[in-house]
Design an enzyme around this catalytic site. Structure first.
Site, PDB file in Angstrom:
ATOM      1  N   THR A 122     -11.352 -14.207  36.908  1.00 29.37           N
ATOM      2  CA  THR A 122     -10.642 -13.237  36.075  1.00 29.37           C
ATOM      3  C   THR A 122     -10.068 -13.893  34.826  1.00 29.37           C
ATOM      4  O   THR A 122      -9.983 -13.271  33.768  1.00 29.37           O
ATOM      5  CB  THR A 122      -9.530 -12.557  36.909  1.00 29.37           C
ATOM      6  OG1 THR A 122     -10.169 -11.875  37.982  1.00 29.37           O
ATOM      7  CG2 THR A 122      -8.726 -11.570  36.096  1.00 29.37           C
TER       8      THR A 122
ATOM      9  N   SER B 141     -15.654 -15.703  41.347  1.00 28.04           N
ATOM     10  CA  SER B 141     -15.618 -16.712  42.416  1.00 28.04           C
ATOM     11  C   SER B 141     -16.259 -16.254  43.731  1.00 28.04           C
ATOM     12  O   SER B 141     -16.658 -17.103  44.527  1.00 28.04           O
ATOM     13  CB  SER B 141     -14.213 -17.273  42.610  1.00 28.04           C
ATOM     14  OG  SER B 141     -13.383 -16.418  43.326  1.00 28.04           O
TER      15      SER B 141
ATOM     16  N   THR C 103      -9.872 -16.499  41.636  1.00 22.01           N
ATOM     17  CA  THR C 103      -8.880 -16.740  42.687  1.00 22.01           C
ATOM     18  C   THR C 103      -9.421 -16.458  44.092  1.00 22.01           C
ATOM     19  O   THR C 103      -8.870 -16.959  45.065  1.00 22.01           O
ATOM     20  CB  THR C 103      -7.635 -15.856  42.451  1.00 22.01           C
ATOM     21  OG1 THR C 103      -8.039 -14.494  42.402  1.00 22.01           O
ATOM     22  CG2 THR C 103      -6.923 -16.236  41.172  1.00 22.01           C
ATOM     23  N   ASP C 104     -10.495 -15.648  44.187  1.00 24.70           N
ATOM     24  CA  ASP C 104     -10.938 -15.226  45.526  1.00 24.70           C
ATOM     25  C   ASP C 104     -11.364 -16.391  46.415  1.00 24.70           C
ATOM     26  O   ASP C 104     -11.107 -16.377  47.620  1.00 24.70           O
ATOM     27  CB  ASP C 104     -12.088 -14.213  45.407  1.00 24.70           C
ATOM     28  CG  ASP C 104     -11.635 -12.873  44.827  1.00 24.70           C
ATOM     29  OD1 ASP C 104     -10.416 -12.628  44.766  1.00 24.70           O
ATOM     30  OD2 ASP C 104     -12.504 -12.062  44.437  1.00 24.70           O
TER      31      ASP C 104
HETATM   32  N1  LIG Z   1      -8.351 -13.000  40.141  1.00 30.06           N
HETATM   33  C1  LIG Z   1      -9.625 -13.353  40.280  1.00 30.06           C
HETATM   34  O1  LIG Z   1     -10.049 -14.345  39.699  1.00 30.06           O
HETATM   35  C2  LIG Z   1     -10.481 -12.542  41.216  1.00 30.06           C
HETATM   36  C3  LIG Z   1     -11.957 -12.511  40.888  1.00 30.06           C
HETATM   37  N2  LIG Z   1     -12.605 -11.525  41.712  1.00 30.06           N
HETATM   38  C4  LIG Z   1     -12.616 -13.869  41.149  1.00 30.06           C
HETATM   39  O2  LIG Z   1     -12.282 -14.518  42.103  1.00 30.06           O
HETATM   40  O3  LIG Z   1     -13.475 -14.237  40.403  1.00 30.06           O
END
Ligand SMILES: NC(=O)C[C@H](N)C(=O)O
Length: 322
Positions: free
Chosen positions: A12, A54, A85-86
């Site tokens: 993100t 991710s 973050t995932d």
């Molecule tokens: N906040 C994020 O980065 C979530 C995103 N779906 C990822 O992990 O790429």
């Protein structure tokens, strides 16, 4: 000037709206760098080995990243990895397992993207840059910096799907980075336990995870064992499974690691009823100690790639929490 390398991998923090709907990683790394004038205080190296959401990150990507960090470490004071973050905690744990603790690397990301009113990307990048290059961070191994909290890579986990302070874990942050209004202040409360750094030749082992639930009769266990190199079960409580699962995993040729599906604590051989963790241990299963199932999977991939015996795997899992 302090030499900082920033490795952008997507997530993100690198996302913006796409024509087909929703958001996806496609922003230039320069957008993020320009949003943080404080980076002018560093001599920067900027790299982008891949740009992925991710959930698309694989252990092979983690291995590529680890090799890149190793290449950069000798001639930088710190390295920041931006990441979705995932699966950030899985990549952080791969680095924890495969880098010596002197390598100063901090991972971060964001929960909101650049076109949202409260983009947390620049602030998180700032915290990660401060932590990665700070002399106090040396010897603590890979760090995860989010919302000012500094976590060690072994215990950190994503605890909320949308909140800005979405990272936590048991027992919690080992440090904190703030600004006193003019300059950064970094404090540590704890130094993570370290273990030996493994040197895996690749991360190609195929390891699957199965998640227990009340009434599970072990559907999928035989198929998962058949097609994989090893299996992790996210078991109940201290490592227990329904009685029907025990014969399906007992004395398996392939390693079966038992983790807990609870959010903290170890697996322990407390219960001796069929499927109780004591009976799984007697049947040759490997305890994941305090590791979550998805981190236990990362360790098992590393150990399989090194050709470890079951006994050596037991020992490695035991040492995860010294
Ligand atoms: N906040 C994020 O980065 C979530 C995103 N779906 C990822 O992990 O790429």
């Amino acid at each position: 000037m302090t030499r900082l390398a920033i490795i952008h991998t997507g997530g993100t923090i690198a996302s913006k709206p796409v024509a087909s709907g929703g958001v996806a990683p496609q922003a230039s790394p320069l957008d993020l760098i320009q949003a943080l004038p404080e980076l002018g205080n560093y001599t920067l190296t900027v790299l982008q080995p891949y740009q992925l959401p991710s959930p698309h990150i694989t252990p092979q990507h983690m291995h590529t990243l680890r090799n890149l960090v190793l290449e950069l470490a000798g001639h930088h004071d710190g390295i920041v990895v931006t990441h979705g973050t995932d699966t950030l905690e899985e990549t952080a744990f791969y680095l924890h397992l495969t880098l010596r603790e002197e390598v100063s690397v901090a991972l971060t990301g964001s929960m909101r993207h650049a076109l949202e009113p409260s983009w947390d990307g620049p602030g998180n990048l700032w915290g990660a840059a401060v932590a990665a290059t700070h002399p106090l961070s040396r010897g603590r191994g890979p760090l995860v910096v989010f919302g000012g909290d500094v976590f060690d890579a072994r215990t950190v986990t994503k605890t909320h799907s949308t909140a800005l302070d979405s990272f936590g874990g048991y027992p919690g942050p080992i440090g904190r980075v703030d600004s006193n209004g003019q300059e950064p202040e970094l404090h540590y409360f704890n130094k993570p336990e370290r273990m030996q750094a493994f040197d895996p030749p690749h991360a190609n082992a195929h390891v699957e995870i199965l998640y227990t639930y009340a009434g599970w009769k072990g559907e999928g266990v035989s198929e998962a064992l058949e097609r994989s190199d090893g299996l992790v079960i996210a078991a109940m409580g201290t490592g227990n499974v329904p009685a029907e699962v025990l014969p399906l995993v007992a004395h398996s040729q392939k390693p079966v690691v038992i983790a807990t599906r609870t959010h903290a604590g170890p697996v322990l051989p407390v219960y001796g009823y069929p499927g109780g963790f004591r009976t799984l241990l007697d049947a040759g299963c490997i305890p994941a100690s305090f590791l979550s199932a998805h981190k236990a999977r990362i360790l098992l991939i590393v150990l399989l790639s090194l050709g470890y015996s079951r006994e050596k795997m037991m020992e490695a899992f035991r040492k995860v929490v010294a």
